[in-house]
Design an enzyme around this catalytic site. Sequence first.
Site, PDB file in Angstrom:
ATOM      1  N   TYR A 111       0.839  -0.963   0.012  1.00  0.00           N
ATOM      2  CA  TYR A 111      -0.423   0.015   0.118  1.00  0.00           C
ATOM      3  C   TYR A 111       1.022   1.117  -0.081  1.00  0.00           C
ATOM      4  O   TYR A 111       1.843   1.326   1.333  1.00  0.00           O
ATOM      5  CB  TYR A 111      -0.795   0.535   1.153  1.00  0.00           C
ATOM      6  CG  TYR A 111      -2.103   0.844   1.522  1.00  0.00           C
ATOM      7  CD1 TYR A 111      -2.610   1.371   0.292  1.00  0.00           C
ATOM      8  CD2 TYR A 111      -1.439   2.245   2.074  1.00  0.00           C
ATOM      9  CE1 TYR A 111      -3.595   3.018   0.668  1.00  0.00           C
ATOM     10  CE2 TYR A 111      -2.732   3.616   2.374  1.00  0.00           C
ATOM     11  CZ  TYR A 111      -3.584   2.975   1.906  1.00  0.00           C
ATOM     12  OH  TYR A 111      -4.121   4.222   2.070  1.00  0.00           O
ATOM     13  N   ASP A 204       9.630   3.243   0.268  1.00  0.00           N
ATOM     14  CA  ASP A 204       8.200   3.400   0.854  1.00  0.00           C
ATOM     15  C   ASP A 204       8.432   3.244   2.288  1.00  0.00           C
ATOM     16  O   ASP A 204       8.130   2.265   2.700  1.00  0.00           O
ATOM     17  CB  ASP A 204       6.582   3.282  -0.270  1.00  0.00           C
ATOM     18  CG  ASP A 204       5.140   3.824   1.144  1.00  0.00           C
ATOM     19  OD1 ASP A 204       5.917   4.257   1.991  1.00  0.00           O
ATOM     20  OD2 ASP A 204       4.493   3.129   0.594  1.00  0.00           O
ATOM     21  N   LYS A 232       3.960   9.030   8.342  1.00  0.00           N
ATOM     22  CA  LYS A 232       4.044   8.432  10.273  1.00  0.00           C
ATOM     23  C   LYS A 232       4.914   8.529  11.610  1.00  0.00           C
ATOM     24  O   LYS A 232       4.855   9.872  12.345  1.00  0.00           O
ATOM     25  CB  LYS A 232       3.383   7.170  10.279  1.00  0.00           C
ATOM     26  CG  LYS A 232       2.894   6.294   9.044  1.00  0.00           C
ATOM     27  CD  LYS A 232       1.797   5.056   9.295  1.00  0.00           C
ATOM     28  CE  LYS A 232       0.472   5.267   7.974  1.00  0.00           C
ATOM     29  NZ  LYS A 232      -0.230   4.971   8.101  1.00  0.00           N
TER      30      LYS A 232
HETATM   31  C1  LIG Z   1       3.634   1.996   3.903  1.00  0.00           C
HETATM   32  C2  LIG Z   1       2.213   3.272   3.418  1.00  0.00           C
HETATM   33  N1  LIG Z   1       2.627   3.960   2.388  1.00  0.00           N
HETATM   34  C3  LIG Z   1       1.903   5.381   2.119  1.00  0.00           C
HETATM   35  C4  LIG Z   1       0.609   5.580   3.501  1.00  0.00           C
HETATM   36  C5  LIG Z   1      -0.295   7.057   3.013  1.00  0.00           C
HETATM   37  O1  LIG Z   1       0.456   7.894   4.170  1.00  0.00           O
HETATM   38  P1  LIG Z   1      -1.131   8.300   4.304  1.00  0.00           P
HETATM   39  O2  LIG Z   1      -2.100   7.638   4.985  1.00  0.00           O
HETATM   40  O3  LIG Z   1      -0.281   9.876   5.233  1.00  0.00           O
HETATM   41  O4  LIG Z   1      -2.065   9.312   2.670  1.00  0.00           O
HETATM   42  C6  LIG Z   1       0.351   4.638   4.166  1.00  0.00           C
HETATM   43  C7  LIG Z   1      -0.914   4.323   5.033  1.00  0.00           C
HETATM   44  O5  LIG Z   1      -1.127   3.918   5.878  1.00  0.00           O
HETATM   45  C8  LIG Z   1       1.743   3.008   4.440  1.00  0.00           C
HETATM   46  O6  LIG Z   1       1.478   2.161   4.608  1.00  0.00           O
END
Ligand SMILES: Cc1ncc(COP(=O)(O)O)c(C=O)c1O
Length: 393
Positions: A111, A204, A232
């Site tokens: 994700y 990511d 986060k």
């Molecule tokens: C690995 C990863 N990338 C990107 C995101 C997207 O972040 P946001 O919810 O702050 O847009 C998340 C969100 O949980 C994530 O777990």
Amino acid sequence: VPLYFKHAKGARLTDVDGNEYVDFVCGFGPVILGHGHEEVCAAAARGARNVQQTGGQHLAEVELAEAIAGTVPSVETVRFSTTGSEAVHGALRLARAVTAKNLVVKFASHYHGWLDGVFHTIGAMPPGLPDGAGVATGSSADVVVVEWGDETALEELFRRAGKAIAAVIMEPLPCNQGVFYPPDGFLEAARRITAEYGALLVFDEVITGFRIGLGGAQGLFSVTPDITVLAKSMANGFPLSAFGAGHDLMGMVARNEAVHAGTYNGGGSSVAAGLATIEALCRDEGHYERMERLGSRLKAGLESSAKVHGLNLQTRGPGPVFYAWFTDGRMVDSLSDHLKADMALYTRFAELMLDEGVRIIPAGRWYLTTAHEDPEIDRALEAADSSLARLSG
Ligand SMILES: Cc1ncc(COP(=O)(O)O)c(C=O)c1O
């Protein structure tokens, strides 16, 4: 269960009816130092008073950028955003700009936020389809999905289409649909293949950055990507994200050739919260050892308690973020195993845990903070024991 909270402190939450919960949701990951961390809150308040929004740069951004560059191996320069989705977007735009290519390779189950360009094949969807209604159909043409850990498929894809591939993006330690360590040598292979074909490797680390260690997954696995995305845990719950790379790569953004915009980027309170969070984490590396120890205790306790009650509960992942499933006894090692796990039973388990005063994510992921101590783990294991007894009864 639509709970409304009125207070969150340390590892505990209080709802509007006055019920207290030990929290393992932790804001879905950002809360790493515990809720309402005094130092972070005070810094954010000072930041807001000092320079909140000027539409220009401010000194705290430089201090925070230096702190990140000092801890995350691949980063020399960063750009700040507010959410993980935006920072992923910035990273991929940069990758396309630098390589002058268009295709992005992602892995099934990973994700990368909710924006169209990457909202593909996260759950059970077949490759090539978006994961929900309303996603621009055209966006599927820009993404190719590969099974996680399949080096042969990745190599074969590059052999066929390498000339068109701008980037490979991955959660280097996937956490969203199960926490799964990469197969031995896979990160190294992705590093080698992308370099060979002139594509960029994007990690990511929205979940793993500052959560599983100061250097994130790239520190843990000693593989250095071209671009890193952070969010986060870097600001303990304040809206802050970043993408970063070496000075050369970031040049196109600095010169505004690859545009990265956002009215709230680098807001004073979030940047101050980020700096205070990273300083607090750096001050005591024992934080990570403690979360690892407590997480291990928790995982082992959950598994053995389930066994006592005739259930199969499996856990995977490091102490600060791990996953749990009910299975028929088979090991959970892949997305297809994850999809076969008994989610209905787990959802019921999460409801029973809530009844017992412990809040967990019904999907299966658990987060710890530096504010969790042995009494919180004891409390969670007692609650699990009676919830598992009710489930098996
Ligand atoms: C690995 C990863 N990338 C990107 C995101 C997207 O972040 P946001 O919810 O702050 O847009 C998340 C969100 O949980 C994530 O777990």
